[in-house]
Write a protein that holds these residues in place. Structure first.
Motif, mmCIF file in Angstrom:
data_model
loop_
_atom_site.group_PDB
_atom_site.id
_atom_site.type_symbol
_atom_site.label_atom_id
_atom_site.label_comp_id
_atom_site.label_asym_id
_atom_site.label_seq_id
_atom_site.Cartn_x
_atom_site.Cartn_y
_atom_site.Cartn_z
ATOM 1 N N ASN A 1 23.229 132.106 -18.303
ATOM 2 C CA ASN A 1 24.607 132.361 -17.933
ATOM 3 C C ASN A 1 24.887 131.670 -16.603
ATOM 4 O OD1 ASN A 1 27.030 133.514 -16.979
ATOM 5 N ND2 ASN A 1 26.625 135.428 -18.056
ATOM 6 N N GLN A 2 25.958 130.910 -16.543
ATOM 7 C CA GLN A 2 26.289 130.128 -15.348
ATOM 8 C C GLN A 2 26.662 131.008 -14.156
ATOM 9 O OE1 GLN A 2 29.288 127.284 -16.352
ATOM 10 N NE2 GLN A 2 27.909 126.043 -17.584
ATOM 11 N N VAL A 3 27.398 132.074 -14.396
ATOM 12 C CA VAL A 3 27.810 132.950 -13.299
ATOM 13 C C VAL A 3 26.590 133.661 -12.714
ATOM 14 C CG1 VAL A 3 29.217 134.947 -12.682
ATOM 15 C CG2 VAL A 3 30.147 133.216 -14.225
ATOM 16 N N TYR A 4 25.678 134.067 -13.567
ATOM 17 C CA TYR A 4 24.450 134.709 -13.100
ATOM 18 C C TYR A 4 23.646 133.746 -12.227
ATOM 19 C CZ TYR A 4 20.013 137.179 -13.057
ATOM 20 O OH TYR A 4 18.871 137.810 -12.661
ATOM 21 N N ALA A 5 23.557 132.494 -12.633
ATOM 22 C CA ALA A 5 22.830 131.486 -11.852
ATOM 23 C C ALA A 5 23.474 131.295 -10.480
ATOM 24 C CB ALA A 5 22.787 130.165 -12.610
ATOM 25 N N LEU A 6 24.794 131.338 -10.432
ATOM 26 C CA LEU A 6 25.487 131.214 -9.146
ATOM 27 C C LEU A 6 25.253 132.443 -8.267
ATOM 28 C CD1 LEU A 6 28.754 129.601 -10.489
ATOM 29 C CD2 LEU A 6 27.093 128.522 -8.942
ATOM 30 N N ALA A 7 25.209 133.623 -8.893
ATOM 31 C CA ALA A 7 24.911 134.848 -8.136
ATOM 32 C C ALA A 7 23.502 134.787 -7.559
ATOM 33 C CB ALA A 7 25.077 136.072 -9.033
ATOM 34 N N GLU A 8 22.563 134.275 -8.341
ATOM 35 C CA GLU A 8 21.193 134.105 -7.842
ATOM 36 C C GLU A 8 21.154 133.099 -6.695
ATOM 37 O OE1 GLU A 8 18.899 133.078 -11.364
ATOM 38 O OE2 GLU A 8 17.855 134.997 -11.148
ATOM 39 N N PHE A 9 21.927 132.035 -6.818
ATOM 40 C CA PHE A 9 22.011 131.032 -5.758
ATOM 41 C C PHE A 9 22.470 131.689 -4.457
ATOM 42 C CE2 PHE A 9 24.658 127.998 -3.376
ATOM 43 C CZ PHE A 9 23.734 126.992 -3.132
ATOM 44 N N TRP A 10 23.523 132.520 -4.536
ATOM 45 C CA TRP A 10 24.023 133.207 -3.343
ATOM 46 C C TRP A 10 22.947 134.134 -2.776
ATOM 47 C CZ3 TRP A 10 27.616 132.855 0.239
ATOM 48 C CH2 TRP A 10 27.788 133.934 1.104
ATOM 49 N N ASN A 11 22.299 134.903 -3.630
ATOM 50 C CA ASN A 11 21.277 135.842 -3.164
ATOM 51 C C ASN A 11 20.110 135.140 -2.484
ATOM 52 O OD1 ASN A 11 22.552 138.235 -3.859
ATOM 53 N ND2 ASN A 11 21.763 138.174 -5.941
ATOM 54 N N LYS A 12 19.777 133.954 -2.927
ATOM 55 C CA LYS A 12 18.698 133.188 -2.292
ATOM 56 C C LYS A 12 19.130 132.609 -0.958
ATOM 57 C CE LYS A 12 16.342 131.927 -6.543
ATOM 58 N NZ LYS A 12 16.045 130.856 -7.496
ATOM 59 N N LYS A 13 20.404 132.306 -0.828
ATOM 60 C CA LYS A 13 20.920 131.672 0.391
ATOM 61 C C LYS A 13 21.329 132.674 1.464
ATOM 62 C CE LYS A 13 20.680 127.402 -0.890
ATOM 63 N NZ LYS A 13 19.759 126.493 -0.242
ATOM 64 N N SER A 14 21.680 133.887 1.064
ATOM 65 C CA SER A 14 22.200 134.854 2.030
ATOM 66 C C SER A 14 21.713 136.251 1.708
ATOM 67 C CB SER A 14 23.725 134.842 2.024
ATOM 68 O OG SER A 14 24.234 135.796 2.925
ATOM 69 N N ASN A 15 21.379 136.988 2.755
ATOM 70 C CA ASN A 15 21.005 138.381 2.553
ATOM 71 C C ASN A 15 22.216 139.303 2.705
ATOM 72 O OD1 ASN A 15 21.362 138.074 5.273
ATOM 73 N ND2 ASN A 15 19.510 139.135 5.872
ATOM 74 N N LEU A 16 23.391 138.713 2.871
ATOM 75 C CA LEU A 16 24.631 139.474 3.001
ATOM 76 C C LEU A 16 25.418 139.403 1.699
ATOM 77 C CD1 LEU A 16 25.712 138.101 6.478
ATOM 78 C CD2 LEU A 16 24.681 140.323 6.007
#
Length: 98
Positions: A1-16
């Protein structure tokens, strides 16, 4: 899922968490992140770029001015410019440090 991959990207880049207003605030083209995510074809590269910009904005320390800094430290300063010897004495930060 593309949206899930983007959410994972955010979680890896930011702890906020992603700020809520970041979803609806338009960028320089007038497009919001939410609109980008709702598009029929999701542009992963553009969204990742946008998320990286948001991360920088969220994590960048807020720069404050000299007067605000002095007030935060408990000095009761007038609203005028801090160009007096009294200001220098109160803040221990001379305005002309050359």
């Amino acid at each position: 899922n593309q949206v899930y991959a983007l959410a994972e990207f955010w979680n890896k880049k930011s702890n906020l968490p992603l700020p809520a207003q970041a979803l609806t605030s338009p960028d320089e083209t007038g497009t919001s992140l939410l609109e980008m995510l709702k598009a029929e074809k999701i542009d992963q590269v553009s969204i990742r770029r946008r998320l990286a910009e948001l991360r920088a904005a969220v994590t960048a320390p807020k720069r404050i001015g000299l007067i605000e800094d002095a007030r935060n430290r408990g000095f009761n300063l007038p609203l005028g410019q801090p160009d007096s010897a009294e200001f220098d004495l109160m803040t221990r930060r001379p305005m002309d440090e050359s």
